[in-house]
Design an enzyme around this catalytic site. Structure first.
Site, PDB file in Angstrom:
ATOM      1  N   CYS A   2       0.821  -1.209   0.000  1.00 15.73           N
ATOM      2  CA  CYS A   2       0.000   0.000   0.000  1.00 15.73           C
ATOM      3  C   CYS A   2       0.857   1.262   0.000  1.00 15.73           C
ATOM      4  O   CYS A   2       1.970   1.272   0.527  1.00 15.73           O
ATOM      5  CB  CYS A   2      -0.895   0.034   1.226  1.00 15.73           C
ATOM      6  N   ARG A  27       5.113  -0.129  -6.230  1.00 13.65           N
ATOM      7  CA  ARG A  27       5.089  -0.899  -4.983  1.00 13.65           C
ATOM      8  C   ARG A  27       4.130  -2.082  -5.056  1.00 13.65           C
ATOM      9  O   ARG A  27       4.183  -2.972  -4.210  1.00 13.65           O
ATOM     10  CB  ARG A  27       4.668   0.015  -3.821  1.00 13.65           C
ATOM     11  N   TRP A  73      -3.042  -2.690  -1.469  1.00 15.18           N
ATOM     12  CA  TRP A  73      -2.651  -4.070  -1.774  1.00 15.18           C
ATOM     13  C   TRP A  73      -3.421  -4.910  -0.768  1.00 15.18           C
ATOM     14  O   TRP A  73      -3.120  -4.895   0.425  1.00 15.18           O
ATOM     15  CB  TRP A  73      -1.134  -4.203  -1.598  1.00 15.18           C
ATOM     16  N   ASN A  99      -1.945   2.360   5.824  1.00 17.52           N
ATOM     17  CA  ASN A  99      -1.042   1.259   5.443  1.00 17.52           C
ATOM     18  C   ASN A  99      -0.776   0.430   6.683  1.00 17.52           C
ATOM     19  O   ASN A  99      -0.588   0.983   7.769  1.00 17.52           O
ATOM     20  CB  ASN A  99       0.313   1.795   4.970  1.00 17.52           C
ATOM     21  N   GLY A 100      -0.678  -0.879   6.521  1.00 17.41           N
ATOM     22  CA  GLY A 100      -0.351  -1.731   7.668  1.00 17.41           C
ATOM     23  C   GLY A 100      -1.513  -2.655   7.981  1.00 17.41           C
ATOM     24  O   GLY A 100      -2.452  -2.800   7.191  1.00 17.41           O
ATOM     25  N   GLU A 480      18.953 -17.212  -7.132  1.00 16.16           N
ATOM     26  CA  GLU A 480      18.457 -15.890  -7.515  1.00 16.16           C
ATOM     27  C   GLU A 480      17.924 -15.909  -8.947  1.00 16.16           C
ATOM     28  O   GLU A 480      16.897 -15.306  -9.244  1.00 16.16           O
ATOM     29  CB  GLU A 480      19.586 -14.864  -7.334  1.00 16.16           C
ATOM     30  N   LYS A 484      14.165 -14.936 -10.113  1.00 16.90           N
ATOM     31  CA  LYS A 484      13.851 -13.908 -11.129  1.00 16.90           C
ATOM     32  C   LYS A 484      12.903 -14.464 -12.166  1.00 16.90           C
ATOM     33  O   LYS A 484      11.927 -13.826 -12.533  1.00 16.90           O
ATOM     34  CB  LYS A 484      15.114 -13.449 -11.851  1.00 16.90           C
ATOM     35  N   GLU A 487       9.295 -15.041 -10.696  1.00 16.14           N
ATOM     36  CA  GLU A 487       8.483 -13.898 -10.285  1.00 16.14           C
ATOM     37  C   GLU A 487       8.025 -13.030 -11.452  1.00 16.14           C
ATOM     38  O   GLU A 487       6.946 -12.448 -11.381  1.00 16.14           O
ATOM     39  CB  GLU A 487       9.161 -13.061  -9.192  1.00 16.14           C
ATOM     40  N   HIS A 503      20.333 -36.025  -5.466  1.00 12.76           N
ATOM     41  CA  HIS A 503      19.614 -36.374  -4.232  1.00 12.76           C
ATOM     42  C   HIS A 503      18.106 -36.156  -4.362  1.00 12.76           C
ATOM     43  O   HIS A 503      17.409 -36.121  -3.356  1.00 12.76           O
ATOM     44  CB  HIS A 503      20.160 -35.558  -3.064  1.00 12.76           C
ATOM     45  N   LYS A 602       6.636  -4.322  -4.003  1.00 14.05           N
ATOM     46  CA  LYS A 602       8.054  -3.976  -3.935  1.00 14.05           C
ATOM     47  C   LYS A 602       8.587  -4.037  -2.520  1.00 14.05           C
ATOM     48  O   LYS A 602       9.653  -4.528  -2.270  1.00 14.05           O
ATOM     49  CB  LYS A 602       8.258  -2.583  -4.534  1.00 14.05           C
TER      50      LYS A 602
END
Ligand code: F6R
Length: 607
Positions: A2, A27, A73, A99-100, A480, A484, A487, A503, A602
């Site tokens: 948010c 964001r 969000w 927000n929160g 990483e 990438k 996502e 394994h 973000k």
């Protein structure tokens, strides 16, 4: 996640709010709204969808020069117009954006319902407006303060009251809020990018602080009504840095910026004469640095993988036992804090809740936690016991790229510093310095070969499962690379140590599951090549990122992305760039929104 913007001034508020919300788009959000005060009335306009959808329903020339705006969000309640912010109480006197997360909202809502309140949304946020309205006795600031004592959870809030025109009260507890100071205008924002085009003069609120703003004044205070004099700080970022500058997307821009962003992270910090590094912000004496017996790094996501590279460097070169752990797990495991352990919290945004809460828990137990952050003035940067900024410049694309290479840069410098105080000779130190200084130019040559990577992305974009495999320093780079790809392209990808496939994951190998191998020319090369052969023997397709001229790799792999030969210690930089480009071009092939992938935010300010 948010975002909040607030404006008190002389200009049309709606324009400034919409512009600020647009800048907060990166964001991640699913609905947006504004409220503008118009002749002692509130005009609330909100909508599910993007800012462009909201703009369609905001009338041109909407009067009013005070207002608040929000990008939501969803956490409590589905994504729809009703649940979008701003929210009002049922008398229509109070309007706010939040927000929160309010953890005790259900109990409060039940009580308010019993008292006859009616609610418009399913959000936790709306109850705050009701509480403020019922506690209001002619002083909004005081009503907000009283409300804060009733709330459990995290919040950054901007609120207005009909009886106090031209005024916004902001309050922060666990969700960032910054005040921007202009000429006859004041701004509130959850993130400086929202207001950077208007002012660079800001005040960062701390937790449990309030601010009351009008066009010409501001007053900051704490929860006990004590006025606090706060320092005005200058935002170090330029407006161009938060714009695309000729690129189609922020992600592409940020990938291509890396030669410069890495340089910014290392320049002025390398000491060639001593074959070491200077890191001023550590706040530690050489004797204290020498006494470190162990290093523990906490982080999330890409920052976690950068931390893994860091731990590997610190242990193998500085000879200090080092580990990296997921911040989200550290917080709840009742961690053991040892006096000679130095802790690092790595976070691009400096606001990630998991990392912040892990840091606080470690500090509660007496740990010294240093921050490695990008955003100046962010919560982790301010609450840590010292630290190093990575100086990437703003990272706008949701998927982190340049922050990763800058974070590992800080770990290279830290390793040099600590290793030279211990076993590393001047000559060995200088070899690392030399390799490090050549990295930006080498990255430029890899970026120049992006056409080939784009062709490979086209060739492989139809596959739905990938393995990314590396070893040693490049193991975390493989993880990483897989992150990438998943996502931004939504293709399933697993990052593994190449040694581990036997394994378990080798069971996945067939002609429909390509493996991307990272093949350095170091002591692990032959072992990785053996793993490649194991995959080929099972009809698996192999893409290799390998060192120019490695004919053996060329003979085995279906496709090769070449990187220049270097001191193997810096291969994580050179290996990660092709993986970023591969993910980026694959996402473009699949027509994904590379800057704002679905469901992601973000800066993840909730647990
Ligand atoms: C991945 C990504 C996330 C972040 C993670 C931590 O591309 O961006 O995995 O790395 O959410 O964020 P920070 O570094 O801001 O703590």
């Amino acid at each position: 996640m948010c975002g909040i913007v607030g404006y008190c001034g002389v200009a049309p508020a709606s324009k400034i709010l919409l512009e600020g919300l647009k800048r907060l788009e990166y964001r991640g959000y699913d609905s947006a709204g504004i409220c503008v005060e118009e002749k002692s009335d509130f005009k609330v306009i909100k909508r599910k969808g993007k800012i462009k959808d909201l703009k369609e329903i905001v009338p041109d020339g909407l009067p009013g020069s005070t207002g608040i705006g929000h990008t939501r969000w969803a956490t409590h309640g589905e994504v729809n117009d009703r649940n979008a912010h701003p929210h009002m109480d049922d008398t229509g006197k109070v309007v706010l954006v939040h927000n929160g997360i309010i953890e005790n909202y259900q109990g409060i809502k039940k009580r308010l319902l019993d008292e006859g309140h009616t609610f418009q949304s399913d959000t936790d946020s709306e109850i705050i407006a009701h509480l403020i309205a019922s506690l209001y006795q002619g002083d909004l600031e005081e009503a907000v303060r009283q409300t804060a004592f009733l709330l459990k959870g995290t919040y950054g809030i901007a609120v207005m009251h009909k009886d106090e025109p031209g005024t916004i009260v902001g309050i922060r507890n666990g969700s960032p809020l910054v005040l921007g100071i202009g000429e006859h205008e004041m701004f509130l924002a959850s993130d400086v990018t929202a207001i950077l085009s208007h002012t660079k003069q800001v005040i960062y609120l701390e937790d449990k602080e309030l601010v009351k703003v009008t066009a010409d004044s501001y007053k900051t205070s704490d929860f006990n009504s004590n006025e606090i004099r706060k320092t005005i700080e200058n935002i170090g970022w330029e407006l161009e840095q938060i714009e695309k500058g000729g690129f189609e997307s922020f992600m592409e821009k940020e990938i291509y910026e890396q030669p410069e962003s890495i340089l910014r992270a290392i320049q002025g910090r390398i000491d060639r004469d001593g074959a070491t590094a200077h890191l001023g912000g550590l706040n530690m004496t050489p004797r204290q640095l020498l006494n470190i017996k162990r290093i523990s790094i906490v982080a999330a996501g890409t920052s976690y993988y950068a931390g893994m590279v860091g731990a590997f460097l610190l242990e193998s070169i500085a000879r200090i036992p080092a580990t990296t752990e997921l911040a989200s797990e550290v917080r709840y495991k009742n961690p053991v804090v040892e006096p000679d352990t130095l802790y690092f919290a790595v976070s691009q945004s400096g606001e990630t809740a998991d990392t912040l809460y892990a840091m606080r828990e470690l500090q509660r137990k007496g740990a010294r936690v240093l921050g490695i952050c990008n955003v100046v003035g962010s919560t982790i940067a301010r609450e840590s016991d010292g630290g190093v900024y990575i100086h990437s410049g703003p990272e706008i694309a949701v998927a982190s790229t340049k922050a990763f290479t800058s974070q590992i840069s800080v770990f290279y410098l830290l390793t040099l510093l600590l290793a030279r105080m211990r076993h590393l000779s001047f000559e060995e130190g200088l070899r690392i310095v030399d390799a490090l200084e050549k990295v930006p130019e080498m990255i430029k040559t890899i970026l120049a070969s992006s056409k080939h990577i784009r062709e490979l992305a086209r060739k492989y974009s139809r596959y739905t499962n990938f393995l990314f495999l590396g070893r040693g320093l490049n193991y975390s780079v493989a993880m990483e690379g897989a992150l990438k790809l998943k996502e931004i392209s939504y293709i399933h990808a697993e990052g593994y140590s190449a040694a581990e496939i036997k394994h378990g994951p080798i069971a996945l190998i067939n002609e429909e599951t390509p493996s991307l191998f990272l093949v350095p020319n170091d002591k692990l090369r032959d072992k990785v090549i053996n793993n490649m052969k194991e995959v080929k023997a099972r009809a698996g397709k192999v893409i290799a990122v390998a060192i120019e001229g490695d004919q053996e790799v060329e003979a085995i792999a279906d496709d090769v992305i070449w990187i220049p030969s270097s001191n193997p210690v810096v291969y994580p930089y050179l290996m990660v760039i092709p993986l970023q480009l591969f993910a980026f071009y694959t996402a473009l092939e699949l027509d994904r929104n590379v800057d704002q992938p679905r469901n992601l935010a973000k800066s993840v300010t909730v647990e």
